[in-house]
Design an enzyme around this catalytic site. Structure first.
Site, PDB file in Angstrom:
ATOM      1  CD  GLU A 303      -3.249   0.313   2.085  1.00 13.50           C
ATOM      2  OE1 GLU A 303      -4.359  -0.448   1.963  1.00 13.50           O
ATOM      3  OE2 GLU A 303      -3.151   0.745   3.255  1.00 13.50           O
ATOM      4  CG  HIS A 332       7.425 -29.471   1.711  1.00 13.87           C
ATOM      5  ND1 HIS A 332       8.323 -30.585   1.269  1.00 13.87           N
ATOM      6  CD2 HIS A 332       8.130 -29.199   2.662  1.00 13.87           C
ATOM      7  CE1 HIS A 332       9.174 -30.815   2.129  1.00 13.87           C
ATOM      8  NE2 HIS A 332       9.060 -30.044   2.985  1.00 13.87           N
ATOM      9  CE  LYS A 446     -11.400   2.742   2.623  1.00 13.91           C
ATOM     10  NZ  LYS A 446     -10.669   3.389   3.677  1.00 13.91           N
TER      11      LYS A 446
HETATM   12  O1  PA5 Z   1      -3.469   1.536   6.116  1.00 13.89           O
HETATM   13  C1  PA5 Z   1      -4.396   2.084   6.132  1.00 13.89           C
HETATM   14  O2  PA5 Z   1      -4.639   3.305   6.186  1.00 13.89           O
HETATM   15  C2  PA5 Z   1      -5.615   1.305   5.613  1.00 13.89           C
HETATM   16  O3  PA5 Z   1      -5.474   0.044   5.732  1.00 13.89           O
HETATM   17  C3  PA5 Z   1      -6.588   1.505   6.713  1.00 13.89           C
HETATM   18  O4  PA5 Z   1      -6.051   1.432   8.085  1.00 13.89           O
HETATM   19  C4  PA5 Z   1      -7.878   1.076   6.613  1.00 13.89           C
HETATM   20  O5  PA5 Z   1      -8.371   1.364   5.319  1.00 13.89           O
HETATM   21  C5  PA5 Z   1      -8.903   1.172   7.751  1.00 13.89           C
HETATM   22  O6  PA5 Z   1      -9.138   2.579   7.862  1.00 13.89           O
HETATM   23  P1  PA5 Z   1      -9.828   3.336   9.048  1.00 13.89           P
HETATM   24  O7  PA5 Z   1      -8.720   3.290  10.071  1.00 13.89           O
HETATM   25  O8  PA5 Z   1     -10.330   4.745   8.695  1.00 13.89           O
HETATM   26  O9  PA5 Z   1     -11.193   2.622   9.412  1.00 13.89           O
END
Ligand code: PA5
Length: 477
Positions: A303, A332, A446
């Site tokens: 990410e 394996h 989203k």
């Molecule tokens: O790394 C990130 O920013 C995301 O994985 C968020 O943690 C995830 O989308 C959850 O978001 P929020 O904390 O607003 O619920």
């Protein structure tokens, strides 16, 4: 630093061994000293970027200060954890992504691998679950094994607008109401200090116990703030040790020379490898306890670095696909590919010098030499031999691999690993000249979900989705 003795801390130092990335071991496939040196100025610029911007909330770099600025929060968390352990039989984290992977990782790393199956007397806390999905079967099955009235629910969401987390919350809220339980008694929020829906909900309910997910800390960098610390403390994990380990690694990585700074060197190795087409980064712990650290790392790396635009607005499409692989299990399953498939991977081994226990292998089957040779060794020797053998086989086949050596697994060494990977990611992002801390590619999905479920304000997005051409039935076979 005040955590154990200096000798103990130094004996627990996590080290990077990158011999198997060099031409000395890999021949033509490896990096020459000259090649690595050519990254020196890029590495220095990345190190400087992190140094100059550490702690800056507006750049989402608040995570760099978490090892140092949480004394009061830690004390509060430890008090809350004590109460939770006394009062509840179950502890459930509701969250997704960065809010869930950290707690799962620490639970798996530092608790008994069958923790929930242990008798109460052998557990340090309540049974523990993290509900990081909206699969209805998973929710049904969770509700089959917990009793909401006897459960503390930790709802973790910075925005309080994440559909998955808020769906989980609505289900739990309804169950608590039906059971006649005051939400305030059984729910703890971890969320933004001032904004977001959980803040609003808390205010409406007259104040739900809430911990702050600090402004400058994104989800995937949040394990060392209350997101990860509260669940860990409830489990009896030494959270001061986690933070001390992070600070220890931070101190090591304050060295500007990439030859002395393991996070900077691993970022350089990965970037140099990516530039040679190594688009896959395999994270391969030789420890069941570290299986979910690989998961956590995959989110952090994917990410953070998977971006299509540089900081100066130029198109780029960079990143490296992280893959988790468990030693020895995946020897394996995947190692055949790693050894003989395309030259597109870098394997990172997480190797333990000492496991939490020894398991002697008894003598037996003396008439069958293929089996008898195992007797008298230990499982620790076997797993370590297999780790060394896999590194050898990869190296012999000219495949890039390096090892992070962990003296033993404990809160202090886990804290080091977390901080090392966070710094490595920040350095790599700086070298790629991208925004490491946003995730615009996740936002689109989203928004489309909101549109599909009829959320107000997303009518245009719905139209956009509806305007897709009809599916060609010839393509469905
Ligand atoms: O790394 C990130 O920013 C995301 O994985 C968020 O943690 C995830 O989308 C959850 O978001 P929020 O904390 O607003 O619920």
């Amino acid at each position: 630093m005040g955590y154990k003795t200096k000798e103990w801390r130094n004996s627990m130092r996590v080290t990077l061994d990158y011999n198997n990335m060099t031409d000395k071991f890999l021949g033509a496939q490896g990096f020459t000293a000259k090649k690595l040196s050519s990254y020196q100025s890029k590495a220095a610029a990345a190190w400087n970027y992190v140094k100059e911007n550490r702690g800056k909330d507006e750049l989402y770099m608040g995570w760099t200060e978490l090892p140092y600025n949480q004394n009061e929060i830690v004390a509060d968390i430890l008090e809350t954890a004590k109460t939770v352990r006394k009062k509840f039989q179950y502890f459930v984290v509701l969250g997704i992504g960065g809010s869930a992977l950290g707690p799962i990782m620490a639970f798996n790393a530092l608790c008994h691998l069958h923790y929930n199956d242990l008798p109460k007397i052998k557990r340090k806390g309540p049974k523990f679950y993290v509900e990081d999905n909206v699969d209805p079967v998973r929710m049904r099955d969770l509700l089959d094994v917990i009793e909401p009235a006897k459960t503390c629910f930790n709802v973790v969401s910075k925005s309080g607008a994440t559909s998955e987390t808020m769906t989980q919350y609505l289900i739990i809220l309804d169950l608590l109401k039906k059971a006649g339980v005051d939400v305030k008694e059984n729910v703890i929020f971890t969320t933004d200090a001032n904004k977001g829906n959980l803040k609003k909900i808390s205010d409406e309910c007259g104040g739900i116990k809430s911990y702050v997910l600090p402004d400058g800390v994104g989800g995937r960098f949040s394990q060392l703030c209350p997101v990860g610390l509260l669940p860990a403390a409830v489990l009896g994990i030494d959270i001061k040790g986690l933070l001390a380990g992070a600070a220890y690694m931070d101190h090591i990585c304050r060295q500007p020379s990439m030859r002395k700074n393991p996070a900077l060197m691993s970022a350089v190795l990965q970037i140099a490898a990516m530039e040679e087409g190594k688009n896959v980064g395999v994270m391969m712990p030789y420890s069941d306890n570290l299986k979910f650290l690989a998961d956590w790392y995959c989110q952090l790396w994917a990410e953070s670095l998977g971006k299509n635009e540089t900081l100066d607005g130029k198109p780029c499409n960079v990143g490296q696909t992280p893959v988790k692989s468990l030693g020895v299990t995946d020897q394996h399953s995947q190692v055949q590919l790693y050894t003989e498939g395309p030259f597109d991977k870098v394997v990172t081994f997480l190797s333990l010098k000492k496991y939490a226990c020894e398991m002697p292998i008894p003598h037996g089957c003396e008439n069958i030499p293929d089996v008898a040779f195992l007797g008298g060794h230990t499982m620790e020797e076997l797993i370590q031999a297999e780790n060394a053998a896999t590194a050898y086989a990869l190296t012999k086949a000219g495949r890039m691999n390096y090892t992070l050596w962990i003296p033993e697994l404990n809160a202090f060494t886990l804290g080091q690993l977390l901080f090392l990977f966070e710094l490595q990611t920040a350095y790599a992002g700086a070298m790629l000249n991208i925004n490491t801390f946003n995730q615009p590619g996740v936002e689109e999905g989203k928004k489309a979900t909101f549109a599909l479920l009829g959320k107000s304000g997303y009518a245009e997005k719905k139209k956009e989705l509806d305007s897709l051409p009809a599916k060609d039935s010839n393509c469905i076979i």
